[in-house]
Structures are given as C-alpha cells and as structure tokens.
Design a protein around this motif. Structure first.
Motif, mmCIF file in Angstrom:
data_model
loop_
_atom_site.group_PDB
_atom_site.id
_atom_site.type_symbol
_atom_site.label_atom_id
_atom_site.label_comp_id
_atom_site.label_asym_id
_atom_site.label_seq_id
_atom_site.Cartn_x
_atom_site.Cartn_y
_atom_site.Cartn_z
ATOM 1 N N ILE A 72 0.876 -1.055 0.008
ATOM 2 C CA ILE A 72 0.009 0.141 0.103
ATOM 3 C C ILE A 72 0.820 1.372 -0.124
ATOM 4 O O ILE A 72 0.512 2.241 -0.739
ATOM 5 C CB ILE A 72 -0.995 -0.040 1.406
ATOM 6 C CG1 ILE A 72 -2.099 -1.198 0.983
ATOM 7 C CG2 ILE A 72 -1.620 1.348 1.265
ATOM 8 C CD1 ILE A 72 -2.966 -1.231 2.457
ATOM 9 N N LYS A 73 1.919 1.081 0.759
ATOM 10 C CA LYS A 73 2.958 2.103 1.092
ATOM 11 C C LYS A 73 3.581 2.728 -0.586
ATOM 12 O O LYS A 73 3.617 3.909 -0.864
ATOM 13 C CB LYS A 73 3.793 2.148 1.886
ATOM 14 C CG LYS A 73 4.959 3.214 2.028
ATOM 15 C CD LYS A 73 6.132 2.881 3.022
ATOM 16 C CE LYS A 73 7.035 3.879 3.120
ATOM 17 N NZ LYS A 73 8.213 3.441 4.046
ATOM 18 N N ARG A 74 3.845 1.508 -1.093
ATOM 19 C CA ARG A 74 4.458 1.769 -2.313
ATOM 20 C C ARG A 74 3.521 2.506 -3.398
ATOM 21 O O ARG A 74 3.702 3.343 -4.231
ATOM 22 C CB ARG A 74 4.819 0.473 -3.019
ATOM 23 C CG ARG A 74 5.781 0.545 -4.350
ATOM 24 C CD ARG A 74 6.936 1.046 -3.996
ATOM 25 N NE ARG A 74 7.650 1.056 -5.173
ATOM 26 C CZ ARG A 74 9.105 1.506 -5.419
ATOM 27 N NH1 ARG A 74 9.542 2.051 -4.536
ATOM 28 N NH2 ARG A 74 9.595 1.523 -6.446
ATOM 29 N N ILE A 75 2.232 2.091 -3.578
ATOM 30 C CA ILE A 75 1.184 2.835 -4.214
ATOM 31 C C ILE A 75 1.100 4.363 -3.944
ATOM 32 O O ILE A 75 0.958 5.126 -4.796
ATOM 33 C CB ILE A 75 -0.225 1.826 -4.174
ATOM 34 C CG1 ILE A 75 -0.024 0.554 -4.744
ATOM 35 C CG2 ILE A 75 -1.284 2.642 -4.880
ATOM 36 C CD1 ILE A 75 -0.997 -0.314 -4.663
ATOM 37 N N VAL A 76 0.963 4.382 -2.500
ATOM 38 C CA VAL A 76 0.663 5.763 -2.208
ATOM 39 C C VAL A 76 1.888 6.475 -2.620
ATOM 40 O O VAL A 76 1.735 7.720 -3.270
ATOM 41 C CB VAL A 76 0.289 5.836 -0.520
ATOM 42 C CG1 VAL A 76 0.564 7.242 -0.167
ATOM 43 C CG2 VAL A 76 -0.917 5.158 -0.371
ATOM 44 N N VAL A 77 3.230 6.181 -2.407
ATOM 45 C CA VAL A 77 4.415 7.086 -2.824
ATOM 46 C C VAL A 77 4.154 7.206 -4.327
ATOM 47 O O VAL A 77 4.445 8.305 -4.760
ATOM 48 C CB VAL A 77 5.700 6.280 -2.463
ATOM 49 C CG1 VAL A 77 6.879 6.892 -2.839
ATOM 50 C CG2 VAL A 77 5.688 6.678 -0.747
ATOM 51 N N ASN A 78 3.936 6.102 -5.050
ATOM 52 C CA ASN A 78 3.934 6.281 -6.437
ATOM 53 C C ASN A 78 3.008 7.230 -6.933
ATOM 54 O O ASN A 78 3.109 8.050 -7.621
ATOM 55 C CB ASN A 78 3.844 4.933 -7.016
ATOM 56 C CG ASN A 78 4.943 4.261 -7.158
ATOM 57 O OD1 ASN A 78 6.069 4.663 -6.832
ATOM 58 N ND2 ASN A 78 4.686 2.840 -7.414
ATOM 59 N N HIS A 79 1.860 7.478 -6.166
ATOM 60 C CA HIS A 79 0.755 8.418 -6.515
ATOM 61 C C HIS A 79 1.250 9.777 -6.142
ATOM 62 O O HIS A 79 1.023 10.857 -6.796
ATOM 63 C CB HIS A 79 -0.643 8.073 -5.942
ATOM 64 C CG HIS A 79 -1.516 7.184 -6.785
ATOM 65 N ND1 HIS A 79 -2.209 7.668 -7.596
ATOM 66 C CD2 HIS A 79 -1.398 5.763 -6.622
ATOM 67 C CE1 HIS A 79 -2.931 6.571 -8.284
ATOM 68 N NE2 HIS A 79 -2.252 5.436 -7.689
ATOM 69 N N CYS A 80 1.990 9.803 -5.057
ATOM 70 C CA CYS A 80 2.457 11.231 -4.577
ATOM 71 C C CYS A 80 3.418 11.755 -5.524
ATOM 72 O O CYS A 80 3.412 12.695 -6.201
ATOM 73 C CB CYS A 80 3.140 11.139 -3.393
ATOM 74 S SG CYS A 80 2.023 10.780 -1.978
ATOM 75 N N LEU A 81 4.354 10.989 -6.112
ATOM 76 C CA LEU A 81 5.320 11.179 -7.081
ATOM 77 C C LEU A 81 4.794 11.692 -8.321
ATOM 78 O O LEU A 81 5.138 12.618 -9.018
ATOM 79 C CB LEU A 81 6.386 10.055 -7.412
ATOM 80 C CG LEU A 81 7.210 9.683 -6.232
ATOM 81 C CD1 LEU A 81 8.078 8.492 -6.401
ATOM 82 C CD2 LEU A 81 8.045 10.971 -5.757
ATOM 83 N N SER A 82 3.715 10.984 -8.748
ATOM 84 C CA SER A 82 2.895 11.144 -10.061
ATOM 85 C C SER A 82 2.219 12.633 -10.110
ATOM 86 O O SER A 82 2.432 13.323 -10.779
ATOM 87 C CB SER A 82 1.688 10.139 -10.482
ATOM 88 O OG SER A 82 0.843 10.312 -11.462
ATOM 89 N N TYR A 83 1.874 12.844 -8.733
ATOM 90 C CA TYR A 83 1.121 14.202 -8.630
ATOM 91 C C TYR A 83 2.278 15.239 -8.639
ATOM 92 O O TYR A 83 1.989 16.422 -9.276
ATOM 93 C CB TYR A 83 0.480 14.255 -7.199
ATOM 94 C CG TYR A 83 0.331 15.659 -6.713
ATOM 95 C CD1 TYR A 83 -0.867 16.497 -7.107
ATOM 96 C CD2 TYR A 83 1.121 16.136 -5.631
ATOM 97 C CE1 TYR A 83 -0.889 17.646 -6.315
ATOM 98 C CE2 TYR A 83 0.986 17.544 -5.409
ATOM 99 C CZ TYR A 83 -0.101 18.239 -5.602
ATOM 100 O OH TYR A 83 -0.073 19.624 -5.361
ATOM 101 N N LEU A 84 3.380 14.930 -8.235
ATOM 102 C CA LEU A 84 4.474 15.891 -8.134
ATOM 103 C C LEU A 84 4.946 16.268 -9.648
ATOM 104 O O LEU A 84 5.327 17.239 -9.960
ATOM 105 C CB LEU A 84 5.740 15.507 -7.259
ATOM 106 C CG LEU A 84 5.144 15.773 -5.533
ATOM 107 C CD1 LEU A 84 6.387 15.093 -4.844
ATOM 108 C CD2 LEU A 84 4.921 17.163 -5.259
ATOM 109 N N ARG A 85 5.134 15.070 -10.102
ATOM 110 C CA ARG A 85 5.643 15.369 -11.639
ATOM 111 C C ARG A 85 4.465 16.172 -12.418
ATOM 112 O O ARG A 85 4.861 16.807 -13.366
ATOM 113 C CB ARG A 85 5.506 13.898 -12.158
ATOM 114 C CG ARG A 85 6.731 13.076 -11.846
ATOM 115 C CD ARG A 85 6.918 11.820 -12.799
ATOM 116 N NE ARG A 85 7.699 10.941 -12.077
ATOM 117 C CZ ARG A 85 7.389 9.718 -11.405
ATOM 118 N NH1 ARG A 85 6.068 9.574 -11.259
ATOM 119 N NH2 ARG A 85 8.357 9.172 -10.767
#
Length: 176
Positions: A72-85
């Motif tokens: 779950i953490k990996r999915i959340v971090v990836n979504h955060c990074l996607s948002y920042l991109r």
C-alpha cells in the motif's frame, strides 16, 4: 490467518465493509505520507483517495508473500510522485563532484522543536521536500530515490543535503 489477511480475502470477494476496514486501518498513516510529500492537506486527501482506488482495484495482484503495508505504501508513494510530476517539480541536476559528503554535525545547540522542523520542511521547495521525505521518513536509499524520480544518485544526494541545510537555516531563524 492474520486480521489484515482476512480483510484482504473479504475485499477480494467484494465485501464493502472489508474495504472500509482496510481503508480505516491504513488511511491515517498513508495520509501522513501524502501530506509530507505534497505539502498541502487538500492535495494529500486527493492523492490518498486516488491511491486507495488503485489499492482496491489491484488487491488481486497482491501476492501472499508481500507485506500489505509495504505494498500500500508503495502505491501511495507512487501516486504522490505522479502528482508531483504533474506539478512539474524541479530537481536540479548536478555533476558527480557537486554532491557533498555527509558529515556529522553537532546540532544539539539548535533548539529544534518538532513543530519548527515540520514548519521548515513545509517551506522547502517541492523537489527538496520530496527527496528529504523519501529518504528520512519513507527510508528509501538515494539510489532508490534516484530511480523513482528519474534523476542521478548524486542529484538525489545533493537535493537531500541542500534540503537538510535549508531546514537547519529555517529552524535556526525561527529559534533565534
């Protein structure tokens, strides 16, 4: 079978109550990750919701050997990074020689309070804040961060060092 495994099994069967239980079990910790990485409560809420939609859609892909929390953490971090991109966060590229070596610094003379540090981190530019959060709070290595962000390892190290220095400066200003 651990409780979270039971919840996952129930989620896979479409049990709406199990989805709610899973969300309640993990949302607070995952929201904190989103807030640290996005820097704004409303953005963190949006990213969290998108991440949990992804979690629920992909529960079938969770292998029994995987840690649910880490997954779950990996999915959340990836979504955060996607948002920042999407926000076009800037990571300053540097050469190999520009990355300073980490040195031990006596910081005990600074009256660093938790709120002062939190405030300082919140004031960092998005790129610095992202690298600092991934390294300190999410415990990714510089190499992992570089891969996640599509930057060199030396750039990840430099962004981290600059972020730490900026936090020190901001906290020092606040506490003097």
């Amino acid at each position: 079978m651990p409780v979270t495994d039971q919840i996952v099994v129930r989620c896979r069967k479409g049990d709406a109550r199990a989805f709610h239980e899973l969300y309640e079990a993990y949302s607070k910790a995952m929201y904190n990750i989103c807030l640290r990485m996005t820097g704004h409560a409303s953005d963190a809420e949006d990213v969290l919701q998108e991440a949990f939609i992804q979690v629920f859609k992909n529960l079938d892909k969770l292998s029994s050997e995987s840690s649910l929390t880490a997954w779950i953490k990996r999915i959340v971090v990836n979504h955060c990074l996607s948002y920042l991109r999407k926000k076009k966060v800037y990571f300053e590229e540097v050469g190999e020689t520009d990355a300073p070596e980490e040195t031990d610094v006596d910081e005990t003379h600074h009256a660093m309070t938790v709120s002062a540090v939190k405030d300082a981190i919140g004031q960092l530019p998005d790129g610095y804040r992202t690298v600092l959060n991934l390294y300190i709070f999410e415990e990714y290595s510089h190499r992992e961060i570089a891969g996640m962000l599509g930057i060199s390892e030396s750039t990840a190290k430099t962004q981290f060092m600059r972020a730490k220095e900026k936090v020190r400066q901001l906290v020092k200003l606040k506490t003097t």
